[in-house]
Scaffold this motif. Structure first.
Motif, PDB file in Angstrom:
ATOM      1  N   GLY A   1      -3.472  53.318 -22.276  1.00  0.00           N
ATOM      2  CA  GLY A   1      -4.160  52.207 -21.640  1.00  0.00           C
ATOM      3  C   GLY A   1      -3.659  50.863 -22.146  1.00  0.00           C
ATOM      4  N   GLY A   2      -4.083  49.802 -21.475  1.00  0.00           N
ATOM      5  CA  GLY A   2      -3.679  48.474 -21.890  1.00  0.00           C
ATOM      6  C   GLY A   2      -3.974  47.448 -20.826  1.00  0.00           C
TER       7      GLY A   2
ATOM      8  N   GLY B   1       1.159  45.795 -11.295  1.00  0.00           N
ATOM      9  CA  GLY B   1       1.889  46.471 -12.354  1.00  0.00           C
ATOM     10  C   GLY B   1       1.599  47.958 -12.419  1.00  0.00           C
ATOM     11  N   SER B   2       2.180  48.600 -13.419  1.00  0.00           N
ATOM     12  CA  SER B   2       2.055  50.043 -13.587  1.00  0.00           C
ATOM     13  C   SER B   2       1.687  50.403 -15.018  1.00  0.00           C
ATOM     14  CB  SER B   2       3.381  50.738 -13.234  1.00  0.00           C
ATOM     15  OG  SER B   2       3.743  50.534 -11.888  1.00  0.00           O
ATOM     16  N   LEU B   3       1.021  51.522 -15.148  1.00  0.00           N
ATOM     17  CA  LEU B   3       0.724  52.116 -16.449  1.00  0.00           C
ATOM     18  C   LEU B   3       0.801  53.626 -16.299  1.00  0.00           C
ATOM     19  CD1 LEU B   3      -2.400  50.198 -17.852  1.00  0.00           C
ATOM     20  CD2 LEU B   3      -0.103  50.183 -18.816  1.00  0.00           C
ATOM     21  N   ARG B   4       1.122  54.303 -17.389  1.00  0.00           N
ATOM     22  CA  ARG B   4       1.045  55.759 -17.406  1.00  0.00           C
ATOM     23  C   ARG B   4       0.126  56.196 -18.537  1.00  0.00           C
ATOM     24  NH1 ARG B   4       5.548  60.518 -18.344  1.00  0.00           N
ATOM     25  NH2 ARG B   4       5.330  59.820 -20.519  1.00  0.00           N
TER      26      ARG B   4
ATOM     27  N   VAL C   1     -12.632  52.186 -18.172  1.00  0.00           N
ATOM     28  CA  VAL C   1     -12.270  53.183 -19.187  1.00  0.00           C
ATOM     29  C   VAL C   1     -11.946  54.477 -18.466  1.00  0.00           C
ATOM     30  CG1 VAL C   1     -13.048  54.491 -21.180  1.00  0.00           C
ATOM     31  CG2 VAL C   1     -13.738  52.099 -20.915  1.00  0.00           C
ATOM     32  N   TYR C   2     -10.766  54.984 -18.736  1.00  0.00           N
ATOM     33  CA  TYR C   2     -10.295  56.205 -18.076  1.00  0.00           C
ATOM     34  C   TYR C   2     -10.464  57.375 -19.035  1.00  0.00           C
ATOM     35  CZ  TYR C   2      -8.413  53.691 -14.099  1.00  0.00           C
ATOM     36  OH  TYR C   2      -8.280  52.927 -12.960  1.00  0.00           O
ATOM     37  N   HIS C   3     -11.195  58.379 -18.554  1.00  0.00           N
ATOM     38  CA  HIS C   3     -11.456  59.573 -19.358  1.00  0.00           C
ATOM     39  C   HIS C   3     -10.704  60.768 -18.784  1.00  0.00           C
ATOM     40  CE1 HIS C   3     -14.900  57.897 -21.632  1.00  0.00           C
ATOM     41  NE2 HIS C   3     -15.130  57.228 -20.513  1.00  0.00           N
ATOM     42  N   CYS C   4     -10.110  61.546 -19.655  1.00  0.00           N
ATOM     43  CA  CYS C   4      -9.539  62.826 -19.290  1.00  0.00           C
ATOM     44  C   CYS C   4     -10.647  63.877 -19.366  1.00  0.00           C
ATOM     45  CB  CYS C   4      -8.410  63.155 -20.256  1.00  0.00           C
ATOM     46  SG  CYS C   4      -7.603  64.737 -20.004  1.00  0.00           S
ATOM     47  N   VAL C   5     -10.718  64.730 -18.368  1.00  0.00           N
ATOM     48  CA  VAL C   5     -11.768  65.753 -18.326  1.00  0.00           C
ATOM     49  C   VAL C   5     -11.140  67.097 -18.000  1.00  0.00           C
ATOM     50  CG1 VAL C   5     -13.533  64.097 -17.650  1.00  0.00           C
ATOM     51  CG2 VAL C   5     -12.247  65.306 -15.906  1.00  0.00           C
ATOM     52  N   ALA C   6     -11.773  68.182 -18.428  1.00  0.00           N
ATOM     53  CA  ALA C   6     -11.197  69.508 -18.206  1.00  0.00           C
ATOM     54  C   ALA C   6     -12.279  70.532 -17.948  1.00  0.00           C
ATOM     55  CB  ALA C   6     -10.364  69.933 -19.417  1.00  0.00           C
ATOM     56  N   GLY C   7     -11.910  71.520 -17.149  1.00  0.00           N
ATOM     57  CA  GLY C   7     -12.815  72.632 -16.886  1.00  0.00           C
ATOM     58  C   GLY C   7     -12.026  73.894 -16.629  1.00  0.00           C
ATOM     59  N   GLU C   8     -12.618  75.013 -17.007  1.00  0.00           N
ATOM     60  CA  GLU C   8     -11.913  76.276 -16.852  1.00  0.00           C
ATOM     61  C   GLU C   8     -11.951  76.726 -15.402  1.00  0.00           C
ATOM     62  OE1 GLU C   8     -13.354  79.395 -19.365  1.00  0.00           O
ATOM     63  OE2 GLU C   8     -11.690  80.741 -18.898  1.00  0.00           O
ATOM     64  N   GLY C   9     -10.778  77.032 -14.864  1.00  0.00           N
ATOM     65  CA  GLY C   9     -10.705  77.505 -13.492  1.00  0.00           C
ATOM     66  C   GLY C   9      -9.369  77.176 -12.864  1.00  0.00           C
ATOM     67  N   THR C  10      -9.140  77.773 -11.721  1.00  0.00           N
ATOM     68  CA  THR C  10      -7.839  77.623 -11.063  1.00  0.00           C
ATOM     69  C   THR C  10      -7.832  76.573  -9.969  1.00  0.00           C
ATOM     70  OG1 THR C  10      -8.415  79.432  -9.578  1.00  0.00           O
ATOM     71  CG2 THR C  10      -7.200  80.004 -11.575  1.00  0.00           C
ATOM     72  N   THR C  11      -8.971  75.911  -9.748  1.00  0.00           N
ATOM     73  CA  THR C  11      -9.002  74.835  -8.755  1.00  0.00           C
ATOM     74  C   THR C  11      -9.750  73.642  -9.334  1.00  0.00           C
ATOM     75  OG1 THR C  11     -11.120  75.368  -7.722  1.00  0.00           O
ATOM     76  CG2 THR C  11      -9.188  76.596  -6.949  1.00  0.00           C
ATOM     77  N   CYS C  12      -9.639  72.509  -8.651  1.00  0.00           N
ATOM     78  CA  CYS C  12     -10.320  71.299  -9.109  1.00  0.00           C
ATOM     79  C   CYS C  12     -11.783  71.253  -8.699  1.00  0.00           C
ATOM     80  CB  CYS C  12      -9.587  70.067  -8.591  1.00  0.00           C
ATOM     81  SG  CYS C  12      -8.037  69.742  -9.477  1.00  0.00           S
TER      82      CYS C  12
ATOM     83  N   GLY D   1     -11.659  58.443 -23.931  1.00  0.00           N
ATOM     84  CA  GLY D   1     -11.263  57.432 -22.962  1.00  0.00           C
ATOM     85  C   GLY D   1     -10.277  56.423 -23.493  1.00  0.00           C
ATOM     86  N   THR D   2      -9.596  55.779 -22.552  1.00  0.00           N
ATOM     87  CA  THR D   2      -8.672  54.699 -22.871  1.00  0.00           C
ATOM     88  C   THR D   2      -8.894  53.581 -21.865  1.00  0.00           C
ATOM     89  OG1 THR D   2      -6.323  54.174 -23.276  1.00  0.00           O
ATOM     90  CG2 THR D   2      -6.789  55.678 -21.471  1.00  0.00           C
TER      91      THR D   2
END
Length: 121
Positions: free
Chosen positions: A9-10, A16-19, A93-104, A114-115
C-alpha cells in the motif's frame, strides 16, 4: 495457524498504479479462495475481488473491472492485486481474506490486518 500478511500500500496520484501482495501461510494454498476487501473512511466494507486458487478463476466487483487484476503465485503462496487507473474513491484499507473451497462463493473467514491505499486527486 492461518496467516495473511498484506503489503504494497501507499500514496499514489489519480491514474497511478499499485500492486498489493498477500503472503499466506498455515493452510494448503491451492485449496483456498483468496480475496480482497476494502474499507473506505465512513463507508461499509466492500468486496473487491477474489481468486479461486484451485483453477485460477477470478471475480471482481463492477467498480474495479478492467482496472484491477488478481493473480496468484502458488509456488510462493502469494496473491497479488494489481491496481491500475486508480481513482480517489479507491482509497481505503485493503484486506486480504481467505476461505477454504474451490470457488469464490465460500465464506472468507480469515482476514489480514490490511494495508492502506491513498489516492490523491
Amino acid at each position: 495457524e492461518v496467516q495473511l500478511v498484506e503489503s504494497g500500500g501507499g500514496l499514489v496520484q489519480t491514474g497511478g498504479s499499485l500492486r498489493l501482495s498477500c503472503a499466506a501461510s498455515g493452510f494448503i494454498f491451492d485449496k483456498y479462495a483468496i480475496g480482497w476487501f476494502r474499507q473506505a473512511p465512513g463507508k461499509e466494507q466492500e468486496g473487491v475481488g477474489c481468486i479461486a486458487n484451485s483453477d485460477g478463476s477470478t471475480v471482481y466487483t463492477d467498480s474495479v473491472k478492467g482496472r484491477f487484476t488478481i493473480s496468484s503465485d502458488n509456488a510462493k503462496n502469494t496473491v497479488y492485486l494489481q491496481m491500475n487507473s486508480l481513482k480517489p474513491e479507491d482509497t481505503g484499507v485493503y484486506h486480504c481474506v481467505a476461505g477454504e473451497g474451490t470457488t469464490c462463493s465460500v465464506d472468507l473467514d480469515y482476514w489480514g490486518k490490511g494495508t492502506l491505499v491513498s489516492v490523491s486527486s
